[in-house]
Design an enzyme around this catalytic site. Structure first.
Site, PDB file in Angstrom:
ATOM      1  N   ASP A   9       0.677  -1.177   0.362  1.00  0.00           N
ATOM      2  CA  ASP A   9       0.124   0.064  -0.227  1.00  0.00           C
ATOM      3  C   ASP A   9       0.729   1.073  -0.081  1.00  0.00           C
ATOM      4  OD1 ASP A   9      -2.525   2.036   0.409  1.00  0.00           O
ATOM      5  OD2 ASP A   9      -1.760   2.229   1.994  1.00  0.00           O
ATOM      6  N   ASP A  11      -0.296   5.203   0.941  1.00  0.00           N
ATOM      7  CA  ASP A  11      -0.585   6.442   2.084  1.00  0.00           C
ATOM      8  C   ASP A  11      -0.313   5.470   3.600  1.00  0.00           C
ATOM      9  OD1 ASP A  11      -0.874   8.349   0.093  1.00  0.00           O
ATOM     10  OD2 ASP A  11      -1.895   7.735  -0.614  1.00  0.00           O
ATOM     11  N   ASP A 169      -1.939  -0.796   6.116  1.00  0.00           N
ATOM     12  CA  ASP A 169      -1.685   0.011   7.314  1.00  0.00           C
ATOM     13  C   ASP A 169      -3.693  -0.500   7.544  1.00  0.00           C
ATOM     14  OD1 ASP A 169      -2.281   1.558   5.114  1.00  0.00           O
ATOM     15  OD2 ASP A 169      -2.571   2.977   7.550  1.00  0.00           O
TER      16      ASP A 169
END
Length: 216
Positions: A9, A11, A169
């Protein structure tokens, strides 16, 4: 199990973009006469694409399709010129990417950020490492937790899903990884909590980026 590649991922995983996104959206809100939000709120808003972020940031009673579209266009334009003002790779990311490259592990990115901006961020902030695929959301690539983009990367690399690590995240990242049959790894330095990652299927947790090397 032999892992041959990693899907990251963007961001909250490779880069901390929270302040640039918050600054851009708050500028849009203030321009429309609405209250702004603090960084903690944006941690909740981020993850499901800019249009969803815009909707979440607007006061609930003003979330009409017309206003969301209008503010979305303002946000995209504002963020396009401010996407690397404060955004930086997290501490330890450079060392991790260098170590993965030395071990001949293939690097890729799959983000819910718009495809154009995803590619721009990686090019601007992570130019020293080769990413074999960089994919963001578009008309052709549905947003996570749809695993289409992750499985597309798997096919492009000719690597079976079970031989790919997926690092993110958020709940959406863990759901995507498990739906794609990949090894779901949660990054604890990102925007969401350990509890969210575990409850959505994280198979391994990273306290710092170099912890990923232990999986190899």
């Amino acid at each position: 199990m032999k892992f041959e590649g990693v899907i990251f991922d963007l961001d909250g995983t490779l880069v901390d973009s929270l302040e640039d996104i918050a600054d851009s959206m708050n500028s849009v809100l203030q321009g429309c006469g609405f209250p702004s939000h603090d960084l903690r709120s944006y941690k909740r808003f981020i993850g499901n694409g800019i249009k969803n972020l815009v909707s979440e940031a607007l006061p609930e009673t003003f979330r009409t399709e017309e206003l969301i579209d209008k503010c979305y266009n303002f946000m995209v334009e504002k963020y396009r010129y401010n996407f690397v003002n404060k955004t930086r790779p997290y501490d330890g990311i450079a060392e991790m990417l260098t170590e993965l490259t030395a071990r001949k592990i293939i690097l890729t990115v799959f983000s819910n950020k718009a495809d154009e901006l995803t590619k721009k961020v990686v090019k601007a902030l992570l130019p020293s490492w080769k990413f074999e695929a960089i994919i963001g959301s578009s008309n052709d690539i549905p947003r996570k937790p749809n695993p289409f983009g992750a499985l597309l990367i798997s096919r492009q690399l000719s690597i079976a899903p079970e031989n790919l690590i997926y690092v993110g995240d958020s709940d959406l990242d863990m759901q995507t990884a498990n739906s794609a049959g990949m090894y779901a790894v949660g990054a604890l330095w990102g925007y969401r909590t350990k509890e969210e990652l575990v409850s959505n299927g994280a198979q391994y947790l990273l306290y710092r980026p170099l912890d990923l090397i232990k999986l190899l």
